[in-house]
Design a protein around this motif. Structure first.
Motif, PDB file in Angstrom:
ATOM      1  N   ARG A  30      21.587 -83.320  10.426  1.00 56.49           N
ATOM      2  CA  ARG A  30      22.612 -84.166   9.931  1.00 56.49           C
ATOM      3  C   ARG A  30      21.472 -85.554   9.770  1.00 56.49           C
ATOM      4  NH1 ARG A  30      25.220 -81.874  14.753  1.00 56.49           N
ATOM      5  NH2 ARG A  30      24.426 -83.668  16.079  1.00 56.49           N
ATOM      6  N   LEU A  31      20.548 -85.518  10.499  1.00 57.85           N
ATOM      7  CA  LEU A  31      19.559 -86.499  10.527  1.00 57.85           C
ATOM      8  C   LEU A  31      18.942 -86.418   8.910  1.00 57.85           C
ATOM      9  CD1 LEU A  31      18.288 -87.426  13.742  1.00 57.85           C
ATOM     10  CD2 LEU A  31      20.021 -88.649  12.354  1.00 57.85           C
ATOM     11  N   TYR A  32      19.227 -85.893   7.989  1.00 53.63           N
ATOM     12  CA  TYR A  32      18.363 -85.363   6.851  1.00 53.63           C
ATOM     13  C   TYR A  32      18.858 -86.499   5.720  1.00 53.63           C
ATOM     14  CZ  TYR A  32      17.018 -82.591   2.564  1.00 53.63           C
ATOM     15  OH  TYR A  32      16.352 -82.416   1.437  1.00 53.63           O
ATOM     16  N   TRP A  33      20.148 -86.542   6.211  1.00 56.33           N
ATOM     17  CA  TRP A  33      21.344 -87.477   4.824  1.00 56.33           C
ATOM     18  C   TRP A  33      21.074 -88.745   5.580  1.00 56.33           C
ATOM     19  CZ3 TRP A  33      21.218 -84.111   0.733  1.00 56.33           C
ATOM     20  CH2 TRP A  33      21.858 -82.735   1.522  1.00 56.33           C
ATOM     21  N   THR A  34      20.610 -89.380   6.342  1.00 52.83           N
ATOM     22  CA  THR A  34      20.684 -90.440   6.876  1.00 52.83           C
ATOM     23  C   THR A  34      19.621 -91.353   7.617  1.00 52.83           C
ATOM     24  OG1 THR A  34      21.363 -90.000   9.292  1.00 52.83           O
ATOM     25  CG2 THR A  34      23.129 -90.211   7.646  1.00 52.83           C
ATOM     26  N   THR A  35      18.328 -90.307   7.148  1.00 56.82           N
ATOM     27  CA  THR A  35      17.302 -90.825   7.547  1.00 56.82           C
ATOM     28  C   THR A  35      16.015 -91.243   6.802  1.00 56.82           C
ATOM     29  OG1 THR A  35      17.938 -89.934   9.868  1.00 56.82           O
ATOM     30  CG2 THR A  35      15.320 -90.316   9.548  1.00 56.82           C
ATOM     31  N   GLY A 250      32.304 -92.742   0.148  1.00 59.97           N
ATOM     32  CA  GLY A 250      31.828 -94.239  -0.824  1.00 59.97           C
ATOM     33  C   GLY A 250      31.070 -95.095   0.294  1.00 59.97           C
ATOM     34  N   ASP A 251      30.749 -94.509   2.030  1.00 57.17           N
ATOM     35  CA  ASP A 251      29.863 -94.937   2.609  1.00 57.17           C
ATOM     36  C   ASP A 251      28.784 -93.965   2.780  1.00 57.17           C
ATOM     37  OD1 ASP A 251      30.749 -92.662   3.758  1.00 57.17           O
ATOM     38  OD2 ASP A 251      31.371 -94.097   6.303  1.00 57.17           O
ATOM     39  N   ASP A 252      28.680 -92.793   2.011  1.00 62.11           N
ATOM     40  CA  ASP A 252      27.636 -91.290   1.407  1.00 62.11           C
ATOM     41  C   ASP A 252      26.284 -92.371   0.675  1.00 62.11           C
ATOM     42  OD1 ASP A 252      25.727 -90.015   1.453  1.00 62.11           O
ATOM     43  OD2 ASP A 252      27.109 -88.422   1.310  1.00 62.11           O
ATOM     44  N   HIS A 253      25.636 -93.480   1.581  1.00 60.76           N
ATOM     45  CA  HIS A 253      24.728 -94.192   0.874  1.00 60.76           C
ATOM     46  C   HIS A 253      24.065 -93.930   0.399  1.00 60.76           C
ATOM     47  CE1 HIS A 253      27.066 -97.883   1.996  1.00 60.76           C
ATOM     48  NE2 HIS A 253      26.255 -97.398   3.816  1.00 60.76           N
ATOM     49  N   GLY A 254      23.022 -92.559   1.113  1.00 63.36           N
ATOM     50  CA  GLY A 254      21.869 -91.387   0.294  1.00 63.36           C
ATOM     51  C   GLY A 254      22.397 -91.105  -1.414  1.00 63.36           C
ATOM     52  N   VAL A 293      17.350 -92.807   2.292  1.00 62.77           N
ATOM     53  CA  VAL A 293      17.147 -91.536   2.640  1.00 62.77           C
ATOM     54  C   VAL A 293      16.587 -90.671   2.129  1.00 62.77           C
ATOM     55  CG1 VAL A 293      18.664 -92.223   4.881  1.00 62.77           C
ATOM     56  CG2 VAL A 293      19.002 -90.934   2.320  1.00 62.77           C
ATOM     57  N   MET A 294      16.519 -90.400   0.591  1.00 65.25           N
ATOM     58  CA  MET A 294      16.312 -89.699  -0.073  1.00 65.25           C
ATOM     59  C   MET A 294      14.840 -89.788  -0.791  1.00 65.25           C
ATOM     60  SD  MET A 294      19.275 -87.458   0.101  1.00 65.25           S
ATOM     61  CE  MET A 294      20.617 -86.774   1.096  1.00 65.25           C
ATOM     62  N   GLY A 295      14.230 -90.829  -1.221  1.00 70.75           N
ATOM     63  CA  GLY A 295      13.195 -91.167  -1.450  1.00 70.75           C
ATOM     64  C   GLY A 295      13.234 -91.359  -2.876  1.00 70.75           C
TER      65      GLY A 295
END
Length: 345
Positions: A30-35, A250-254, A293-295
Motif C-alpha cells: 500500500r505504501l508504494y502509492w504514498t511514499t 482527487g486525493d490520489d496525489h501520486g 511518490v512516483m519519481g
C-alpha cells in the motif's frame, strides 16, 4: 528496522512473527502509492533482511509452531513479493538497473522456491525492461534477445498455471507493450495495450492477485496514452489521458501527478507550451501535497519554461486540483482501446 503492521516495531516468535512479516509485506504494498521511492526501497530492503531468520525458524522447528513447511512457503512468498516491489521501485522510479536486476533475480528464485508461478512470472516480466532500448526502426515483432526470452518464459509459466493466471496474462500484455514502445515498435505496442485495456474492462472475469494492485483501469489507461503519444497520435493520447484520469480520486496525489505529467508531455508534443507548463505545475502541486511518490518530478523540468511558470504555479497553488475531464467525453478513441501516461506497468 522494518515497521510492523501495527507500528509497534516488535514481533513474537514462531507463527505470530511470520504473520507479522506477511502483514508488513501487505503494508509496503500500500505504501508504494504514498511514499517517496528511495524511502520505501530502504524500508523494504530492511524488511527482506528479516526473512533469513524467519526461514531458519520455519525450517528447523525453533519457532513456537515447531517448524512447518507451510510456514516456510508463506515466508518465501512474502519475501518474493517484497523483492519484486523493491525491484519495481529500483527499476521504474530510481532508475537503478543494477540494483533492480539483483532484486528481480532474487524475487524470481524465491518465488520458484515458494511454488508461486504468478510471482515468478511477474519478476521475469519486469526483467524484460532491464535491457537497453533498441534503436527506433527495428523490424516490428523481431523479438530478439534477453527481453523476448524473459517475456516468453513468463508467458509459459502463466499459461501452465491455467485459469488463476488469466489476470496476470492481461498485465503481461501491458509489459510487452511498454517493451515495444522502448524498441520503437509502435504499431505492435498499440495492439498490445488495446488488448489489455479491453481485457481489464472485463476485470471481474480475469481477477488479479492482491499484490498486482497496479493493474487498474486507470493505470492501463495511463499506459495507453503514453503509447499513443509515442506513436505520434497526440490528439488521441490527450483524450485517453483525460478520460482515464476521471477514474482517479482527487486525493490520489501520486497517480494524479503522473497523469498531469503525461498531459504536459502531450501538450509539449503539440507545441502548446503554455498548456504544457500548466499541467506540469499541476503535477508539482500534487507532488507537494503527497510527495514525489512516483519519481515524477525529474520528468517535469522540460515542460516548465517561459514566463508562464511563476504566474501559473502561484495561481494553481491557491486553488484545489480539479479533474480536467471534459463532460462530453463518453468513450476512448484511437487504435487499440483506452488509456495512457507515464510508464508504471
Amino acid at each position: 528496522m522494518s515497521p510492523t503492521a501495527d507500528d509497534s516495531g516488535t514481533t513474537t516468535p514462531g507463527g505470530t512473527r511470520i504473520a507479522d512479516f506477511e502483514a508488513d509485506t501487505r503494508a509496503h504494498r500500500r505504501l508504494y502509492w504514498t511514499t517517496e521511492p528511495a524511502e520505501l526501497a530502504a524500508t523494504v530492503a530492511e524488511h527482506t533482511e528479516a526473512a533469513g531468520a524467519l526461514l531458519t525458524r520455519a525450517g528447523d522447528g525453533s519457532g513456537a509452531d515447531g517448524g512447518d513447511l507451510s510456514d516456510e512457503t508463506a515466508v518465501r512468498s512474502a519475501l518474493a513479493e517484497s523483492l519484486l516491489l523493491k525491484g519495481r521501485i529500483e527499476l521504474l522510479a530510481l532508475r537503478d538497473t543494477d540494483a533492480a536486476r539483483a532484486s528481480l533475480r532474487r524475487a524470481r528464485e524465491t518465488a520458484a522456491e515458494a511454488g508461486d508461478p504468478l510471482l515468478e512470472a511477474a519478476a521475469l516480466a519486469h526483467s524484460a525492461l532491464l535491457a537497453e532500448d533498441r534503436a527506433v526502426g527495428g523490424a516490428e515483432g523481431e523479438g530478439s534477445g534477453e527481453p523476448a526470452a524473459a517475456l516468453a518464459a513468463a508467458r509459459a509459466l502463466l499459461t501452465a498455471a491455467g485459469t488463476p493466471a488469466a489476470g496476470v496474462l492481461d498485465w503481461l500484455d501491458a509489459v510487452e507493450s511498454e517493451r515495444a514502445v522502448r524498441d520503437g515498435e509502435y504499431a505492435r505496442a498499440l495492439r498490445l495495450v488495446g488488448r489489455v485495456a479491453e481485457a481489464r474492462s472485463r476485470g471481474e472475469a480475469h481477477p488479479v492477485p492482491e499484490w498486482l494492485d497496479w493493474c487498474t483501469t486507470a493505470r492501463i489507461g495511463m499506459l495507453k496514452g503514453r503509447v499513443q503519444l509515442a506513436a505520434g497520435l497526440v490528439s488521441q493520447a490527450r483524450r485517453t489521458l483525460l478520460y482515464a484520469m476521471g477514474g482517479v480520486a482527487g486525493d490520489d496525489h501520486g497517480q494524479r501527478a503522473q497523469f498531469y505529467a503525461g498531459l504536459a508531455a502531450v501538450e509539449a508534443a503539440d507545441d502548446q507550451g503554455y498548456e504544457a507548463c500548466g499541467y506540469a505545475c499541476r503535477a508539482l502541486e500534487h507532488i507537494e501535497a503527497g510527495g514525489d511518490v512516483m519519481g515524477v518530478r525529474a520528468t517535469l523540468t522540460q515542460y516548465l519554461h517561459d514566463t508562464c511558470v511563476e504566474d501559473l504555479y502561484q495561481s494553481l497553488a491557491l486553488s484545489p486540483s480539479e479533474p480536467a475531464v471534459p463532460s462530453d467525453i463518453t468513450q476512448v478513441g484511437g487504435p487499440g482501446g483506452g488509456g495512457g501516461g507515464a510508464p508504471r506497468i
